[in-house]
Motif scaffolding. Structure first.
Motif, PDB file in Angstrom:
ATOM      1  N   GLY A 152     -21.448 -18.525  16.463  1.00 31.24           N
ATOM      2  CA  GLY A 152     -20.325 -19.423  16.724  1.00 31.24           C
ATOM      3  C   GLY A 152     -20.541 -20.787  16.095  1.00 31.24           C
ATOM      4  N   ASN A 153     -21.765 -21.298  16.188  1.00 33.82           N
ATOM      5  CA  ASN A 153     -22.072 -22.598  15.580  1.00 33.82           C
ATOM      6  C   ASN A 153     -21.897 -22.554  14.064  1.00 33.82           C
ATOM      7  N   ALA A 154     -22.387 -21.486  13.431  1.00 30.25           N
ATOM      8  CA  ALA A 154     -22.251 -21.365  11.969  1.00 30.25           C
ATOM      9  C   ALA A 154     -20.775 -21.251  11.580  1.00 30.25           C
ATOM     10  N   LEU A 155     -20.027 -20.460  12.322  1.00 31.94           N
ATOM     11  CA  LEU A 155     -18.591 -20.317  12.041  1.00 31.94           C
ATOM     12  C   LEU A 155     -17.872 -21.648  12.249  1.00 31.94           C
ATOM     13  N   LYS A 159     -26.805 -22.417   4.202  1.00 36.40           N
ATOM     14  CA  LYS A 159     -26.326 -21.108   3.740  1.00 36.40           C
ATOM     15  C   LYS A 159     -25.651 -20.398   4.911  1.00 36.40           C
ATOM     16  N   LEU A 160     -24.443 -20.858   5.225  1.00 35.18           N
ATOM     17  CA  LEU A 160     -23.765 -20.395   6.426  1.00 35.18           C
ATOM     18  C   LEU A 160     -23.340 -18.936   6.337  1.00 35.18           C
ATOM     19  N   ASP A 161     -22.911 -18.469   5.168  1.00 31.40           N
ATOM     20  CA  ASP A 161     -22.533 -17.056   5.045  1.00 31.40           C
ATOM     21  C   ASP A 161     -23.727 -16.157   5.344  1.00 31.40           C
ATOM     22  N   ALA A 162     -24.888 -16.507   4.793  1.00 33.77           N
ATOM     23  CA  ALA A 162     -26.101 -15.723   5.044  1.00 33.77           C
ATOM     24  C   ALA A 162     -26.485 -15.805   6.517  1.00 33.77           C
ATOM     25  N   ALA A 163     -26.337 -16.984   7.123  1.00 31.04           N
ATOM     26  CA  ALA A 163     -26.659 -17.148   8.540  1.00 31.04           C
ATOM     27  C   ALA A 163     -25.782 -16.237   9.388  1.00 31.04           C
ATOM     28  N   ILE A 164     -24.503 -16.222   9.111  1.00 32.56           N
ATOM     29  CA  ILE A 164     -23.573 -15.394   9.882  1.00 32.56           C
ATOM     30  C   ILE A 164     -23.936 -13.916   9.741  1.00 32.56           C
ATOM     31  N   ASN A 169     -35.367 -11.061  -0.937  1.00 36.62           N
ATOM     32  CA  ASN A 169     -34.088 -10.869  -1.626  1.00 36.62           C
ATOM     33  C   ASN A 169     -33.050 -10.290  -0.679  1.00 36.62           C
ATOM     34  N   GLU A 170     -33.471  -9.371   0.201  1.00 35.97           N
ATOM     35  CA  GLU A 170     -32.538  -8.807   1.168  1.00 35.97           C
ATOM     36  C   GLU A 170     -32.042  -9.878   2.123  1.00 35.97           C
ATOM     37  N   LEU A 171     -32.905 -10.816   2.503  1.00 36.42           N
ATOM     38  CA  LEU A 171     -32.483 -11.894   3.388  1.00 36.42           C
ATOM     39  C   LEU A 171     -31.447 -12.778   2.724  1.00 36.42           C
ATOM     40  N   ASP A 172     -31.562 -12.957   1.415  1.00 33.57           N
ATOM     41  CA  ASP A 172     -30.627 -13.816   0.704  1.00 33.57           C
ATOM     42  C   ASP A 172     -29.478 -13.040   0.080  1.00 33.57           C
ATOM     43  N   GLY A 173     -29.529 -11.717   0.108  1.00 33.52           N
ATOM     44  CA  GLY A 173     -28.509 -10.896  -0.546  1.00 33.52           C
ATOM     45  C   GLY A 173     -27.503 -10.357   0.430  1.00 33.52           C
ATOM     46  N   CYS A 181     -33.851 -15.948  11.256  1.00 31.67           N
ATOM     47  CA  CYS A 181     -33.398 -16.026   9.857  1.00 31.67           C
ATOM     48  C   CYS A 181     -32.039 -16.714   9.781  1.00 31.67           C
ATOM     49  N   GLY A 182     -31.154 -16.382  10.716  1.00 37.64           N
ATOM     50  CA  GLY A 182     -29.844 -17.019  10.750  1.00 37.64           C
ATOM     51  C   GLY A 182     -29.963 -18.522  10.942  1.00 37.64           C
TER      52      GLY A 182
END
Length: 189
Positions: free
Chosen positions: A109-112, A83-88, A8-12, A74-75
């Protein structure tokens, strides 16, 4: 259950807060799992098993809560799931623990870039390159972001750096040719 809480912490959004609560000093040192455990995660990711990689990483984060490598993986898994926000956020945690983690800056940078945040992506690539001037992929990715931003001259400059470091980098050569063509320089392209 501790594993479920870690997942949950990884996704929260409470991951950053939890990291800030962690001990400082001796207890705050980087704690990466053994290489074979990290390789197991990388293999899951490479096989496209992103959710399994996240689940296994969450398990490992219980034992290794200050592992920049785990947050970087995880990112990548979050990015693979779209799930780019979570990755960032994961990449931010990785560089918070290890400020000289060029790969995490490049991945952020790639996720952004995929989010369309070109200026932020370019800043992240610059951070990676301040740490490691010879980081071919960061030069290449910066070139892509600069091209998408419309800064063609700077994109060519970045592609040239990537090619100087890794002459066999076909994608950099191809993309540089495309940018040169966009500029009307067909012969150079």
């Amino acid at each position: 259950d501790q594993l479920e809480q870690s997942i949950n912490e990884l996704d929260g959004s409470n991951r950053d807060t939890d990291l800030k609560k962690r001990p400082t000093g001796e207890a705050s040192k980087i704690q990466d799992p053994p290489p074979e455990q990290l390789q197991s995660l990388i293999n899951l990711y490479s096989q496209g098993q992103h959710q399994q990689a996240l689940n296994q990483a969450a398990e490992m984060l219980v034992q290794f809560p200050r592992s920049p490598a785990l947050y970087n993986i995880c990112g990548a898994a979050h990015a693979g799931l779209g799930k780019l926000d979570a990755a960032i956020e994961d990449y931010k945690l990785a560089v918070q623990i290890r400020p000289d983690f060029a790969e995490a800056y490049n991945n952020m940078g790639n996720a952004l870039h995929h989010q369309g945040s070109l200026a932020s992506a370019i800043d992240s690539y610059k951070q990676a390159l301040e740490i490691d001037r010879g980081f071919t992929e960061a030069h290449y990715n910066m070139g892509n972001a600069l091209r998408d931003q419309g800064n063609l001259a700077a994109a060519i400059f970045s592609y040239k750096h990537a090619i100087e470091i890794t002459p066999s980098h076909a994608e950099a050569r191809n993309n540089m040719g495309g940018v040169l063509q966009e500029q009307g320089n067909i012969l150079a392209a």
